[in-house]
Design an enzyme around this catalytic site. Structure first.
Site, mmCIF file in Angstrom:
data_model
loop_
_atom_site.group_PDB
_atom_site.id
_atom_site.type_symbol
_atom_site.label_atom_id
_atom_site.label_comp_id
_atom_site.label_asym_id
_atom_site.label_seq_id
_atom_site.Cartn_x
_atom_site.Cartn_y
_atom_site.Cartn_z
ATOM 1 C CG HIS A 149 -5.559 -2.944 -4.696
ATOM 2 N ND1 HIS A 149 -4.396 -3.097 -3.966
ATOM 3 C CD2 HIS A 149 -6.553 -3.207 -3.824
ATOM 4 C CE1 HIS A 149 -4.683 -3.433 -2.725
ATOM 5 N NE2 HIS A 149 -6.000 -3.509 -2.614
ATOM 6 C CD GLU A 150 -7.904 1.028 -7.554
ATOM 7 O OE1 GLU A 150 -8.973 1.017 -6.927
ATOM 8 O OE2 GLU A 150 -6.800 1.233 -6.996
ATOM 9 C CB VAL B 80 5.351 -12.410 -21.831
ATOM 10 C CG1 VAL B 80 4.172 -13.165 -21.230
ATOM 11 C CG2 VAL B 80 6.303 -11.958 -20.742
ATOM 12 C CD GLU B 81 10.721 -17.387 -19.705
ATOM 13 O OE1 GLU B 81 10.427 -18.516 -19.238
ATOM 14 O OE2 GLU B 81 11.150 -16.452 -19.015
ATOM 15 C CB SER B 82 6.015 -18.620 -18.070
ATOM 16 O OG SER B 82 6.945 -19.672 -18.164
ATOM 17 C CG ASP C 287 -2.374 -3.894 -0.577
ATOM 18 O OD1 ASP C 287 -3.105 -4.029 0.427
ATOM 19 O OD2 ASP C 287 -2.000 -2.791 -1.003
ATOM 20 C CB CYS D 6 -0.894 -0.003 1.227
ATOM 21 S SG CYS D 6 -1.859 1.525 1.424
#
Length: 161
Positions: free
Chosen positions: A99-100, A80-82, A65, A58
């Site tokens: 969060h957003e 994208v490579e994992s 969070d 936060c």
């Protein structure tokens, strides 16, 4: 023979996959992300990643969070490579953002590195103070049916809850 050469070239570009000496970044770092060539550019298909252990801080209280992050995309030329994605998401551990913001940052970083046809990022954050926040962001290539798809999916996101 050409396929072998292409696979060898892609392996040379991926520095994290298969590496035992991985350094975990504790601060936000989008440069960790790595991509490889999509071998099925003529097909539209979804690739979905689930990260049930996402953590950020936060920006006001510095309390952790926790979230389950889901990333789904339709690849264009790059994917994208994992392992790099896992390390990138881990780099949010000490990153302070709402969060957003985290969800939008993740989406924009993935767009920047792989230019997908369509992408959506959804975060289901653990409640704090009796409220959970579940941001959803998406994008489709402008002036294509992928942009229409993004608009459609955004307007109908979670209507059945």
């Amino acid at each position: 023979m050409a396929q072998h050469t292409q696979n060898h070239r892609q392996k040379d570009q991926l520095t994290l996959l298969g590496s035992a000496g991985v350094v975990y970044e504790y601060d936000y770092n989008p440069s960790i992300l790595e991509v490889f060539d999509n071998k099925h550019t003529n097909n539209d298909y979804f690739v979905t990643f689930n990260c049930p252990e996402f953590t950020s801080l936060c920006p006001i209280t510095s309390q952790p969070d926790f979230a389950h992050i889901r990333i789904s995309y339709i690849p264009a030329q790059k994917m994208v490579e994992s392992k790099s994605l896992k390390l990138y998401l881990f780099s949010f551990r000490n990153h302070g953002d709402f969060h957003e913001d985290c969800i939008n940052i993740i989406m924009k970083d993935l767009i920047a590195i792989m230019s997908p046809k369509y992408i959506e990022v959804y975060g289901k954050f653990t409640p704090r103070g009796g409220i959970s926040i579940d941001p959803f962001a998406n994008y489709g290539i402008p002036n294509t049916h992928y942009e229409e798809m993004a608009r459609y999916r955004l307007m109908r996101h979670r209507l059945k809850d």
